[in-house]
Design an enzyme around this catalytic site. Structure first.
Site, PDB file in Angstrom:
ATOM      1  N   GLU A 172       0.804  -1.234   0.000  1.00 23.27           N
ATOM      2  CA  GLU A 172       0.000   0.000   0.000  1.00 23.27           C
ATOM      3  C   GLU A 172       0.832   1.276   0.000  1.00 23.27           C
ATOM      4  OE1 GLU A 172      -2.684  -0.527   3.308  1.00 23.27           O
ATOM      5  OE2 GLU A 172      -3.602  -2.308   2.409  1.00 23.27           O
ATOM      6  N   ASN A 214       2.072  -5.239  -3.157  1.00 22.51           N
ATOM      7  CA  ASN A 214       0.654  -5.522  -2.877  1.00 22.51           C
ATOM      8  C   ASN A 214      -0.086  -4.218  -2.605  1.00 22.51           C
ATOM      9  OD1 ASN A 214      -1.387  -7.591  -2.216  1.00 22.51           O
ATOM     10  ND2 ASN A 214      -1.262  -6.802  -0.124  1.00 22.51           N
ATOM     11  N   HIS A 251     -10.544  -5.969  -2.630  1.00 25.94           N
ATOM     12  CA  HIS A 251     -11.664  -5.821  -1.691  1.00 25.94           C
ATOM     13  C   HIS A 251     -12.782  -5.104  -2.456  1.00 25.94           C
ATOM     14  CE1 HIS A 251      -9.300  -7.067   1.779  1.00 25.94           C
ATOM     15  NE2 HIS A 251      -8.353  -6.221   1.434  1.00 25.94           N
ATOM     16  N   ASP A 282     -12.381 -10.211  -1.136  1.00 28.95           N
ATOM     17  CA  ASP A 282     -13.698 -10.307  -0.497  1.00 28.95           C
ATOM     18  C   ASP A 282     -14.649  -9.443  -1.303  1.00 28.95           C
ATOM     19  OD1 ASP A 282     -12.839  -7.819   0.492  1.00 28.95           O
ATOM     20  OD2 ASP A 282     -12.636  -8.534   2.543  1.00 28.95           O
TER      21      ASP A 282
HETATM   22  O1  9MR Z   1      -7.881  -7.962   8.322  1.00 27.62           O
HETATM   23  C1  9MR Z   1      -6.970  -7.149   9.000  1.00 27.62           C
HETATM   24  C2  9MR Z   1      -7.598  -6.648  10.278  1.00 27.62           C
HETATM   25  O2  9MR Z   1      -7.786  -7.716  11.178  1.00 27.62           O
HETATM   26  C3  9MR Z   1      -6.727  -5.575  10.896  1.00 27.62           C
HETATM   27  O3  9MR Z   1      -7.396  -5.013  12.006  1.00 27.62           O
HETATM   28  C4  9MR Z   1      -6.399  -4.512   9.885  1.00 27.62           C
HETATM   29  C5  9MR Z   1      -5.499  -3.479  10.492  1.00 27.62           C
HETATM   30  O4  9MR Z   1      -4.835  -2.698   9.561  1.00 27.62           O
HETATM   31  O5  9MR Z   1      -5.755  -5.112   8.762  1.00 27.62           O
HETATM   32  C6  9MR Z   1      -6.599  -6.003   8.110  1.00 27.62           C
HETATM   33  O6  9MR Z   1      -5.950  -6.502   6.965  1.00 27.62           O
HETATM   34  C7  9MR Z   1      -5.617  -5.536   5.952  1.00 27.62           C
HETATM   35  C8  9MR Z   1      -4.385  -6.016   5.235  1.00 27.62           C
HETATM   36  O7  9MR Z   1      -3.350  -6.236   6.170  1.00 27.62           O
HETATM   37  C9  9MR Z   1      -3.936  -5.035   4.196  1.00 27.62           C
HETATM   38  N1  9MR Z   1      -4.983  -4.735   3.272  1.00 27.62           N
HETATM   39  C10 9MR Z   1      -6.245  -4.330   3.876  1.00 27.62           C
HETATM   40  C11 9MR Z   1      -6.694  -5.384   4.881  1.00 27.62           C
HETATM   41  C12 9MR Z   1      -8.058  -5.039   5.400  1.00 27.62           C
HETATM   42  O8  9MR Z   1      -7.984  -3.868   6.134  1.00 27.62           O
END
Ligand code: 9MR
Length: 467
Positions: A172, A214, A251, A282
């Site tokens: 990101e 990613n 997403h 998702d």
């Molecule tokens: O699914 C993850 C969630 O449990 C965490 O609280 C969150 C914190 O940043 O991150 C989520 O996973 C993310 C992933 O690491 C990067 N892309 C976006 C995902 C959804 O937020």
């Protein structure tokens, strides 16, 4: 949303290879002979996501949380359906280096051991990111931060050396919106070359892992952010910065819908000479609409040879970071949703069922042309002192229920790590047998396994035996 003329949710999987026709013919024969008929429709179609993906040389994974590995329903689905896992939070910087120089791998190790003990691959997520930084890193800047980031990449990638199929090295790093610019962050402020520095450090620490960039909102080919990532990858490939793959998080929700040009995005990245992985899929919604979008995503991936795998971001809707959007393949009770059926059918090569009954051509009296058994070929990624071999197993005209590949390593070489197969021995002549989800390969189809070794892997000459 993408317009879609397909209708209907769950359908009986019918595969392209026409094997359902064959079973119909056999049934007619059985009836004519006056035998009791046991109807076994779709006997040839794989019945789990991982098995079906493996038949196409791909993986189907899920994001996994360590604290759910004691949940029976969760683990049953995980072990049955998936052949790749991504730790959802356990490999992030705050989890693995909570104090500077103090590394904690216990939770991530639990996930890695669970997966690898069952022949599943692991995607590492993530080595360098502006988010989920521990407090000490958030407060750093400049050359001290750059050095700390590179040390983190090196230490974590070294801890998991040889165990990770693909790493999200950088996550990101681009801004949303129309600027196409880098995202502002403490890491970005250390200099524009922080991304390539992270990739170089990761390659040095684990030369066998595929290294991915990613990001999210990089699914629509026309978006500035997509183009910015594309330009980064093109630039890296031109200048020889090590990069092997691009992760599209994917997403999807009403604010960020599945784009009709998704396949163009996948194929455009692939044309740069990198693999494309759908890393955090998702799709918010329900019923047929949601199922159709899952089907479209799978079909798009299958249409692009270098789209090598799909990971969904959780197992049940209730496991999702966006649980209220019910975006996953299993409901809160672990039941398969229409989205699951559509995904499996698409993986199995599902096309709409024929509207006319299959024609009853007589069964062949001689075996079809082409050899039975199986063949295997090796592609090698070598460096000084080690290598990763990817072995492609292709079924002959009878298909396989099981297979084994034997090959003889050059003297001094040893297998250190294997995925998607079970190795016997690690030096000299080594035998690799299928694991539970990839033994069955349909006629003419392929599946892949891999292993990492020390020493030289040149001149490997595999032989394949089918069962
Ligand atoms: O699914 C993850 C969630 O449990 C965490 O609280 C969150 C914190 O940043 O991150 C989520 O996973 C993310 C992933 O690491 C990067 N892309 C976006 C995902 C959804 O937020």
């Amino acid at each position: 949303m993408h317009s879609n003329s397909e209708r209907g949710g769950a359908r009986r999987p019918v595969n392209r290879r026409g094997l359902r026709v064959v079973s119909t013919v056999a049934a007619v024969g059985a009836l004519a002979a006056g035998m009791a008929l046991v109807v076994t429709t779709s006997a040839s179609a794989a019945t789990t996501l991982g098995a079906s993906a493996a038949e196409r040389g791909r993986y189907f994974g899920a994001a996994v949380a360590a604290n759910k590995l004691s949940d029976n329903t969760y683990v049953t689905i995980l072990n049955r359906e998936f052949n790749s896992v991504t730790p959802e939070n356990e490999m992030k910087i705050d989890a693995t280096e909570p104090q500077q120089g103090v590394f904690t791998f216990a939770n991530a190790d639990r996930i890695v051991n669970h997966a690898r003990g069952r022949g599943m691959q692991v995607r590492g997520h993530t080595l360098a990111w502006h988010s989920q930084q521990p407090g000490w890193m958030q407060n750093m800047s400049g050359t001290a931060l750059r050095a700390a980031m590179l040390n983190h990449v090196t230490q974590v990638a070294t801890h998991y050396r040889g165990q990770i199929h693909s790493w999200d090295v950088v996550n990101e790093a681009f801004a949303d919106g129309s600027s196409g610019a880098r995202r502002d962050s403490n890491l970005q402020r250390t200099g524009n070359d922080w991304i390539e520095a992270a990739f170089r450090a990761a390659r040095a620490a684990d030369p066998g892992a595929k290294l991915c960039y990613n990001d999210y909102n990089t699914d629509d080919w026309t978006h500035a952010k997509t183009q910015a990532v594309y330009n980064l990858v093109r630039d890296f490939k031109t200048r020889g910065v090590p990069i092997d793959c691009v992760g599209l998080q994917s997403h999807f929700n009403p604010n960020s819908p599945y784009p009709g040009n998704y396949r163009t995005t996948l194929s455009s990245f692939a044309a740069l000479g990198v693999d494309v992985q759908i890393t955090e899929l998702d799709i918010e919604g329900s019923g047929t609409t949601q199922a159709n979008t899952y089907r479209n995503v799978v079909n798009d991936c299958l249409a692009v040879a270098r789209c090598t795998g799909i990971t969904v971001w959780g197992i049940r809707d209730t496991d999702s970071w966006r649980a209220s959007g019910t975006p996953l393949l299993f409901d809160g009770n672990g039941n398969k949703k229409p989205a699951y059926d559509a995904t499996l059918a698409a993986l199995n090569g599902g096309t709409p069922p024929p509207t006319t009954p299959p024609t009853t051509t007589p069964p062949p009296t001689t075996p079809p042309p082409g050899g039975a058994g199986c063949t295997a070929s090796v592609s090698l990624n070598s460096w000084n002192g080690g290598f990763v071999a990817t072995v492609r197993v292709t079924a002959g005209s009878s298909g396989t229920n099981s297979w084994a590949v034997t090959l003889t390593l050059p003297s001094g070489a040893a297998v250190t790590n294997t995925w998607n197969a079970q190795a016997s021995g690690n030096t000299g002549t080594v035998r690799f047998a299928n694991v539970a989800y990839n033994g069955r390969v349909a006629p003419g189809q392929s599946t892949e396994f891999g292993f990492q070794g020390t020493g030289s892997g040149t001149g490997l000459n595999p032989t394949c035996t089918a069962g």
